[in-house]
Write a protein that holds these residues in place. Structure first.
Motif, mmCIF file in Angstrom:
data_model
loop_
_atom_site.group_PDB
_atom_site.id
_atom_site.type_symbol
_atom_site.label_atom_id
_atom_site.label_comp_id
_atom_site.label_asym_id
_atom_site.label_seq_id
_atom_site.Cartn_x
_atom_site.Cartn_y
_atom_site.Cartn_z
ATOM 1 N N LEU A 4 0.837 -1.227 0.056
ATOM 2 C CA LEU A 4 -0.162 -0.124 -0.150
ATOM 3 C C LEU A 4 0.942 1.209 0.088
ATOM 4 O O LEU A 4 0.566 2.254 -0.603
ATOM 5 N N ILE A 5 1.953 1.055 0.971
ATOM 6 C CA ILE A 5 2.730 2.541 0.952
ATOM 7 C C ILE A 5 3.538 2.784 -0.420
ATOM 8 O O ILE A 5 3.678 3.914 -0.874
ATOM 9 N N GLN A 30 2.343 2.006 -3.392
ATOM 10 C CA GLN A 30 1.641 2.372 -4.284
ATOM 11 C C GLN A 30 1.389 3.884 -4.216
ATOM 12 O O GLN A 30 1.096 4.796 -5.343
ATOM 13 N N LEU A 31 1.529 4.296 -2.926
ATOM 14 C CA LEU A 31 1.503 5.763 -2.895
ATOM 15 C C LEU A 31 2.691 6.649 -3.128
ATOM 16 O O LEU A 31 2.409 7.683 -3.598
ATOM 17 N N THR A 32 3.684 5.978 -3.085
ATOM 18 C CA THR A 32 5.130 6.760 -2.979
ATOM 19 C C THR A 32 5.677 6.484 -4.457
ATOM 20 O O THR A 32 6.695 7.295 -4.879
ATOM 21 N N LYS A 82 5.783 6.247 -8.285
ATOM 22 C CA LYS A 82 5.014 6.695 -9.634
ATOM 23 C C LYS A 82 5.309 5.749 -10.866
ATOM 24 O O LYS A 82 6.544 5.525 -11.198
ATOM 25 N N TRP A 142 -7.890 5.571 -7.210
ATOM 26 C CA TRP A 142 -6.380 5.542 -7.066
ATOM 27 C C TRP A 142 -6.040 4.411 -8.091
ATOM 28 O O TRP A 142 -6.500 3.281 -7.885
ATOM 29 N N TRP A 152 -3.938 1.687 -9.246
ATOM 30 C CA TRP A 152 -2.559 0.885 -8.812
ATOM 31 C C TRP A 152 -1.576 0.549 -10.021
ATOM 32 O O TRP A 152 -2.132 0.435 -11.093
#
Length: 266
Positions: free
Chosen positions: A84-85, A87-89, A91, A102, A104
């Motif tokens: 999860l982290i 996927q957020l950080t 690019k 969101w 993925w």
């Protein structure tokens, strides 16, 4: 009959399992090499293969239930959290699917799997070491290498205290439930039960510390002389030394190859 019983304390106490009977320091060396190899390799395939190897080794030493009980929780919590982290950080450009806006990406997923496999590959070695090694044997091996008996006792007592407190908490929980105190439920119910649980736990810990100090004084623990032991470790055979040295050399070669690749020398 009594002489045979006494002689058992002078003989190496083994389990009959080749891995468990390794010297604790040799075992620590082998598993740390595997753990740091996962850090150096930075490979999803290697990390997954290493985790499967840990499971196979846990089966061979008869500690699958203990190992899987801890490792499976790490697999779920750390694995999901890292993915999860990432996927957020991270690019990425290759979108796999979109969830409530969101996106993925494949790059984020692969990066999360890589980091997660490295962490699990390292953690698995530590869990397997604790599953296959008694702390008293590790401390005895360290004392044979020159560490003071006071330091070894402090470390051993710290590990033992964790186990003792866990058992004491469970006993206190059951006792307080028998007295009609609610110790399970929502966070507010647990908060109200905090002091009825923590008070006897602290009192029991202080009483246990006093009993241990009296027992140590009775055994002349503070004297700066050679101490006796009720357990003896087996002599390290030549093949075990060769195995440890070979693994260390392979790890050093892997680190050198990785460094040369980073510097563009290879």
């Amino acid at each position: 009959m009594y002489s045979d019983f006494v002689q058992t304390f002078f003989s190496p106490q083994t389990t009959g399992n080749w891995f468990k009977d390794l010297n604790p320091l040799s075992k620590l060396n082998i598993l740390l090499v595997l753990a740091f190899t996962a850090l150096v390799a930075q490979s999803i395939a290697f990390g997954v293969g290493l985790c499967l190897f840990y499971y196979l080794l846990a089966i061979l030493i008869g500690e699958l239930k203990y190992f899987n009980g801890i490792f499976s929780k790490l697999l779920v919590t750390i694995g999901v959290f890292i993915i999860l982290i990432r996927q957020l950080t991270v690019k990425g450009t290759t979108v796999l699917f979109s969830l409530f806006g969101w996106k993925w990406t494949l790059e984020g997923l692969l990066n999360g799997l890589q980091v997660g496999s490295v962490i699990l590959g390292f953690s698995g070695a530590i869990i397997l070491f604790y599953a296959s090694t008694e702390m008293r044997d590790l401390m005895y091996a360290l004392e044979q290498k020159g560490i003071s008996h006071t330091s070894s006792y402090v470390i051993l007592a710290s590990f033992q205290t964790i186990t003792d407190l866990r058992a004491s908490v469970q006993t206190i929980f059951e006792s307080q439930k028998a007295r009609g105190i609610e110790v399970e439920g929502n966070i507010f119910t647990r908060a109200k039960a905090f002091f009825p649980v923590i008070s006897p736990l602290l009192l029991g810990a202080m009483a246990s510390a006093e009993e241990k100090s009296i027992a140590m004084d009775a055994r002349a623990f503070s004297l700066d002389t050679h101490h006796t032991f009720l357990r003896e470790l087996r002599t390290v055979p030549a093949w075990e030394k060769v195995l440890v040295i070979a693994l260390d050399l392979c790890f050093a070669a892997l680190c050198a190859a990785k460094l040369a690749k980073m510097l563009g020398l290879w």
